[in-house]
Write a protein that holds these residues in place. Structure first.
Motif, PDB file in Angstrom:
ATOM      1  N   GLY A 186       0.888  -1.133   0.012  1.00  0.00           N
ATOM      2  CA  GLY A 186      -0.139  -0.077   0.018  1.00  0.00           C
ATOM      3  C   GLY A 186       0.887   1.355   0.135  1.00  0.00           C
ATOM      4  N   ASN A 187       0.178   2.240  -0.129  1.00  0.00           N
ATOM      5  CA  ASN A 187       0.927   3.639  -0.054  1.00  0.00           C
ATOM      6  C   ASN A 187       0.310   4.239   1.095  1.00  0.00           C
ATOM      7  OD1 ASN A 187       2.070   3.478  -2.656  1.00  0.00           O
ATOM      8  ND2 ASN A 187       0.369   3.527  -3.774  1.00  0.00           N
ATOM      9  N   VAL A 188       1.478   4.988   2.037  1.00  0.00           N
ATOM     10  CA  VAL A 188       1.091   5.650   3.031  1.00  0.00           C
ATOM     11  C   VAL A 188       0.511   7.037   2.636  1.00  0.00           C
ATOM     12  CG1 VAL A 188       1.531   6.766   5.436  1.00  0.00           C
ATOM     13  CG2 VAL A 188       2.625   4.358   4.544  1.00  0.00           C
ATOM     14  N   VAL A 189      -0.596   7.782   3.267  1.00  0.00           N
ATOM     15  CA  VAL A 189      -1.086   8.806   2.704  1.00  0.00           C
ATOM     16  C   VAL A 189      -1.121   9.731   3.831  1.00  0.00           C
ATOM     17  CG1 VAL A 189      -3.156  10.318   1.877  1.00  0.00           C
ATOM     18  CG2 VAL A 189      -2.743   7.867   1.169  1.00  0.00           C
ATOM     19  N   ILE A 190      -1.240   9.195   4.977  1.00  0.00           N
ATOM     20  CA  ILE A 190      -1.245   9.992   6.329  1.00  0.00           C
ATOM     21  C   ILE A 190      -0.512   8.974   7.290  1.00  0.00           C
ATOM     22  CG2 ILE A 190      -2.288  11.335   8.011  1.00  0.00           C
ATOM     23  CD1 ILE A 190      -4.419  11.981   6.357  1.00  0.00           C
ATOM     24  N   ALA A 191       0.578   9.296   7.874  1.00  0.00           N
ATOM     25  CA  ALA A 191       1.315   8.219   8.556  1.00  0.00           C
ATOM     26  C   ALA A 191       0.963   8.377  10.119  1.00  0.00           C
ATOM     27  CB  ALA A 191       3.024   8.565   8.510  1.00  0.00           C
ATOM     28  N   ASP A 192       0.644   9.467  10.649  1.00  0.00           N
ATOM     29  CA  ASP A 192       0.236   9.677  12.174  1.00  0.00           C
ATOM     30  C   ASP A 192      -1.107  10.259  12.111  1.00  0.00           C
ATOM     31  OD1 ASP A 192       2.612   8.289  13.007  1.00  0.00           O
ATOM     32  OD2 ASP A 192       3.572  10.008  12.165  1.00  0.00           O
ATOM     33  N   ASP A 193      -1.751  10.211  13.263  1.00  0.00           N
ATOM     34  CA  ASP A 193      -3.035  11.021  13.934  1.00  0.00           C
ATOM     35  C   ASP A 193      -3.761  11.019  12.365  1.00  0.00           C
ATOM     36  OD1 ASP A 193      -4.584  12.461  15.013  1.00  0.00           O
ATOM     37  OD2 ASP A 193      -3.569  14.347  14.866  1.00  0.00           O
ATOM     38  N   ALA A 194      -4.160  10.180  11.764  1.00  0.00           N
ATOM     39  CA  ALA A 194      -4.801  10.361  10.446  1.00  0.00           C
ATOM     40  C   ALA A 194      -6.257  10.962  10.721  1.00  0.00           C
ATOM     41  CB  ALA A 194      -4.892   9.064   9.876  1.00  0.00           C
ATOM     42  N   VAL A 195      -6.767  10.250  11.616  1.00  0.00           N
ATOM     43  CA  VAL A 195      -8.186  10.922  12.159  1.00  0.00           C
ATOM     44  C   VAL A 195      -8.393  12.327  12.343  1.00  0.00           C
ATOM     45  CG1 VAL A 195     -10.086  10.626  13.654  1.00  0.00           C
ATOM     46  CG2 VAL A 195      -8.962   8.716  12.869  1.00  0.00           C
ATOM     47  N   GLY A 196      -7.478  12.913  13.063  1.00  0.00           N
ATOM     48  CA  GLY A 196      -7.199  14.175  13.502  1.00  0.00           C
ATOM     49  C   GLY A 196      -7.000  15.110  12.388  1.00  0.00           C
ATOM     50  N   VAL A 197      -5.979  14.663  11.532  1.00  0.00           N
ATOM     51  CA  VAL A 197      -5.738  15.110  10.093  1.00  0.00           C
ATOM     52  C   VAL A 197      -6.620  15.397   9.022  1.00  0.00           C
ATOM     53  CG1 VAL A 197      -3.840  15.204   8.285  1.00  0.00           C
ATOM     54  CG2 VAL A 197      -3.057  14.832  10.493  1.00  0.00           C
ATOM     55  N   ILE A 198      -7.502  14.396   9.010  1.00  0.00           N
ATOM     56  CA  ILE A 198      -8.611  14.402   8.075  1.00  0.00           C
ATOM     57  C   ILE A 198      -9.687  15.445   8.566  1.00  0.00           C
ATOM     58  CG2 ILE A 198     -10.720  13.098   7.242  1.00  0.00           C
ATOM     59  CD1 ILE A 198      -8.688  10.531   7.247  1.00  0.00           C
ATOM     60  N   CYS A 199      -9.865  15.286  10.021  1.00  0.00           N
ATOM     61  CA  CYS A 199     -10.944  16.367  10.524  1.00  0.00           C
ATOM     62  C   CYS A 199     -10.276  17.566  10.429  1.00  0.00           C
ATOM     63  CB  CYS A 199     -11.159  15.907  11.807  1.00  0.00           C
ATOM     64  SG  CYS A 199     -12.116  14.320  12.220  1.00  0.00           S
ATOM     65  N   GLU A 200      -9.250  18.065  10.630  1.00  0.00           N
ATOM     66  CA  GLU A 200      -8.701  19.395  10.494  1.00  0.00           C
ATOM     67  C   GLU A 200      -8.813  20.076   8.954  1.00  0.00           C
ATOM     68  OE1 GLU A 200      -4.504  21.768  10.939  1.00  0.00           O
ATOM     69  OE2 GLU A 200      -4.634  19.615  11.656  1.00  0.00           O
ATOM     70  N   HIS A 201      -8.386  19.043   8.133  1.00  0.00           N
ATOM     71  CA  HIS A 201      -8.420  19.507   6.698  1.00  0.00           C
ATOM     72  C   HIS A 201      -9.870  19.385   5.860  1.00  0.00           C
ATOM     73  CE1 HIS A 201      -4.054  19.391   7.469  1.00  0.00           C
ATOM     74  NE2 HIS A 201      -4.066  20.512   6.808  1.00  0.00           N
ATOM     75  N   PHE A 202     -10.780  18.459   6.384  1.00  0.00           N
ATOM     76  CA  PHE A 202     -11.851  18.035   5.624  1.00  0.00           C
ATOM     77  C   PHE A 202     -12.966  18.177   6.644  1.00  0.00           C
ATOM     78  CE2 PHE A 202      -8.293  15.832   3.575  1.00  0.00           C
ATOM     79  CZ  PHE A 202      -8.462  16.152   2.222  1.00  0.00           C
ATOM     80  N   LYS A 203     -14.011  19.407   6.019  1.00  0.00           N
ATOM     81  CA  LYS A 203     -15.282  19.487   7.039  1.00  0.00           C
ATOM     82  C   LYS A 203     -16.070  18.578   6.606  1.00  0.00           C
ATOM     83  CE  LYS A 203     -12.986  22.655   8.788  1.00  0.00           C
ATOM     84  NZ  LYS A 203     -12.422  22.163  10.313  1.00  0.00           N
TER      85      LYS A 203
END
Length: 206
Positions: A186-203
């Protein structure tokens, strides 16, 4: 039960917990030498032959990986005949038996929860629901055209694990791969805190 061919001598079987319960097998039973587990392996090999043409004749290496949410991944590798194998005497060197069904079983358990999402919008929704339940958690992969969220259940309480699985199951699908497969293919898209990063950048979409 889902069966996938990985190579000429290797298959992967995904067993859900429903597959096990339908056969009266508990997760813990897989670690024991009991008839219904042997019956399950026989059924798996029969189905593997019918679906993907996997011939289970010969020595088999069976790796069973128990996953906290999805069920179990069973990786079966067909070995080659070894004339020096302790199971074969010298008299067998020229004429091996037609059918040898021996298994070397490895059992292990994983603390990783893995769910896939076809639609990124569904992943965003799941992340916003999970955000208040998890702190700096999650690793996001792209694998075979799907988004795969990995969450480590090890530091979490059992009740919280079940709540997280319920959310992920509502928006995504259990996936029959292991972390090792994702890491390699697979390809790593977000290595750490993926849940928090998604919430921060995508409403959330209204």
């Amino acid at each position: 039960m889902r069966i996938e061919r990985l190579g000429q001598d290797k298959i992967r079987i995904f067993l859900t917990f429903d597959d096990l319960s339908e056969r009266g097998i508990q997760k813990e039973d897989m670690w024991q030498e009991i008839p219904k587990v042997h019956d399950l392996f026989t059924e798996m090999m029969d189905q593997a032959y019918k679906e993907v043409g996997f011939d289970a004749t010969g020595p088999l290496a069976v790796e069973v990986i128990a996953l906290p949410a999805q069920g179990m991944v069973v990786i079966v590798t067909r070995g080659k005949y070894d004339h020096h194998h302790p199971g074969f005497g010298s008299s067998y060197e020229d004429e091996l038996p037609d059918e040898v069904y021996e298994m070397e079983v490895t059992l292990e358990s994983s603390d990783t929860i893995l769910y896939s999402f076809d639609d990124f919008e569904m992943l965003i929704e799941a992340a916003h629901v999970l955000n208040h339940m998890l702190v700096e958690a999650g690793r996001l992969y792209k694998y075979k055209g799907k988004w795969v969220l990995q969450v480590d259940s090890d530091p979490l309480e059992e009740s919280k694990i079940q709540a997280i699985i319920a959310v992920l199951a509502e928006f995504g699908d259990a996936i029959s791969v292991t972390s090792a497969v994702l890491e390699e293919y697979g390809n790593v898209v977000i290595a750490d805190d993926a849940v928090g990063v998604i919430c921060e950048h995508f409403k959330l979409q209204n």
